[in-house]
Design a protein around this motif. Structure first.
Motif, PDB file in Angstrom:
ATOM      1  N   ASN A 196       0.837  -1.204   0.000  1.00  0.00           N
ATOM      2  CA  ASN A 196       0.000   0.000   0.000  1.00  0.00           C
ATOM      3  C   ASN A 196       0.873   1.257   0.000  1.00  0.00           C
ATOM      4  O   ASN A 196       0.644   2.188  -0.771  1.00  0.00           O
ATOM      5  CB  ASN A 196      -0.897  -0.029   1.239  1.00  0.00           C
ATOM      6  CG  ASN A 196      -2.307   0.355   0.946  1.00  0.00           C
ATOM      7  OD1 ASN A 196      -2.777   0.236  -0.167  1.00  0.00           O
ATOM      8  ND2 ASN A 196      -2.986   0.809   1.969  1.00  0.00           N
ATOM      9  N   ARG A 251       1.353   4.193  -2.912  1.00  0.00           N
ATOM     10  CA  ARG A 251       1.166   5.624  -2.622  1.00  0.00           C
ATOM     11  C   ARG A 251       2.410   6.440  -2.965  1.00  0.00           C
ATOM     12  O   ARG A 251       2.309   7.556  -3.469  1.00  0.00           O
ATOM     13  CB  ARG A 251       0.799   5.808  -1.153  1.00  0.00           C
ATOM     14  CG  ARG A 251      -0.623   5.396  -0.857  1.00  0.00           C
ATOM     15  CD  ARG A 251      -1.041   5.822   0.542  1.00  0.00           C
ATOM     16  NE  ARG A 251      -2.443   5.521   0.733  1.00  0.00           N
ATOM     17  CZ  ARG A 251      -2.903   4.646   1.615  1.00  0.00           C
ATOM     18  NH1 ARG A 251      -2.072   3.992   2.400  1.00  0.00           N
ATOM     19  NH2 ARG A 251      -4.193   4.435   1.725  1.00  0.00           N
ATOM     20  N   LEU A 298      -7.395  -0.992   0.387  1.00  0.00           N
ATOM     21  CA  LEU A 298      -6.061  -0.879  -0.192  1.00  0.00           C
ATOM     22  C   LEU A 298      -6.047   0.215  -1.255  1.00  0.00           C
ATOM     23  O   LEU A 298      -7.067   0.485  -1.888  1.00  0.00           O
ATOM     24  CB  LEU A 298      -5.635  -2.222  -0.806  1.00  0.00           C
ATOM     25  CG  LEU A 298      -5.498  -3.372   0.195  1.00  0.00           C
ATOM     26  CD1 LEU A 298      -5.262  -4.691  -0.538  1.00  0.00           C
ATOM     27  CD2 LEU A 298      -4.381  -3.096   1.188  1.00  0.00           C
TER      28      LEU A 298
END
Length: 170
Positions: free
Chosen positions: A80, A84, A113
């Motif tokens: 995750n 990002r 997620l």
């Protein structure tokens, strides 16, 4: 004399094991994507489809996981974070859940997620094998570069060092 023979035997065995491991890694790295890889489509837990063709020409990290797999769940926050941090540079993480739809939907309702998840079900195991996971274990990750070439594979949980190194390969 027996001690030298023993040390020599152990050294030879270690060298053979190292050579075997290097050969195995190279053999996996040379395995191309399955011919139909970019035609694959997966139902998404929230509805709609995950279409791999839409992700062509992007560095792609494909991660096979399941809700019942403790190491899988441990690495999801790292994936995750990777999405990002690197999504703006073109990277795309894709999770393929080798699991039933209901457990995946329930899990994602509690822990959403930042990357798309496809419901691969048991067919995901066969796709993972075609991508180099000969033992069928989870988690399993594959790094595909912008040119569509497999650059790395890893059976077992990813760690920050893996992702740091992989970020430069896309």
């Amino acid at each position: 004399m027996n001690r030298r023979l023993l040390i020599g035997t152990v050294a030879a065995a270690a060298a053979a094991a190292g050579a075997g491991a290097a050969w195995w890694r190279l053999r996996l790295q040379d395995r191309p994507l399955p011919a139909d890889f970019w035609t694959l489509r997966f139902e998404r837990p929230e509805g709609g489809e995950l279409v791999l063709a839409d992700l062509r020409q992007r560095p792609l990290l494909v991660n096979f996981w399941a809700t019942w797999c403790a190491p899988c769940l441990k690495e999801l926050p790292l994936l995750n974070q990777f999405q990002r941090e690197h999504g703006a540079t073109g990277w795309q993480v894709v999770g393929l859940a080798v699991d039933g739809p209901t457990p995946v939907r329930e899990f994602l309702a509690k822990r959403p997620l930042a990357f798309p998840v496809g419901l691969a079900g048991l067919d995901g195991t066969e796709l993972a094998r075609a991508l180099g996971n000969d033992v069928g274990g989870l988690p399993f990750s594959v790094l595909i570069d912008r040119a569509g070439q497999v650059r790395e594979r890893k059976l077992g949980a990813l760690v920050e060092a893996d992702l740091g190194r992989w970020a430069s390969l896309g």
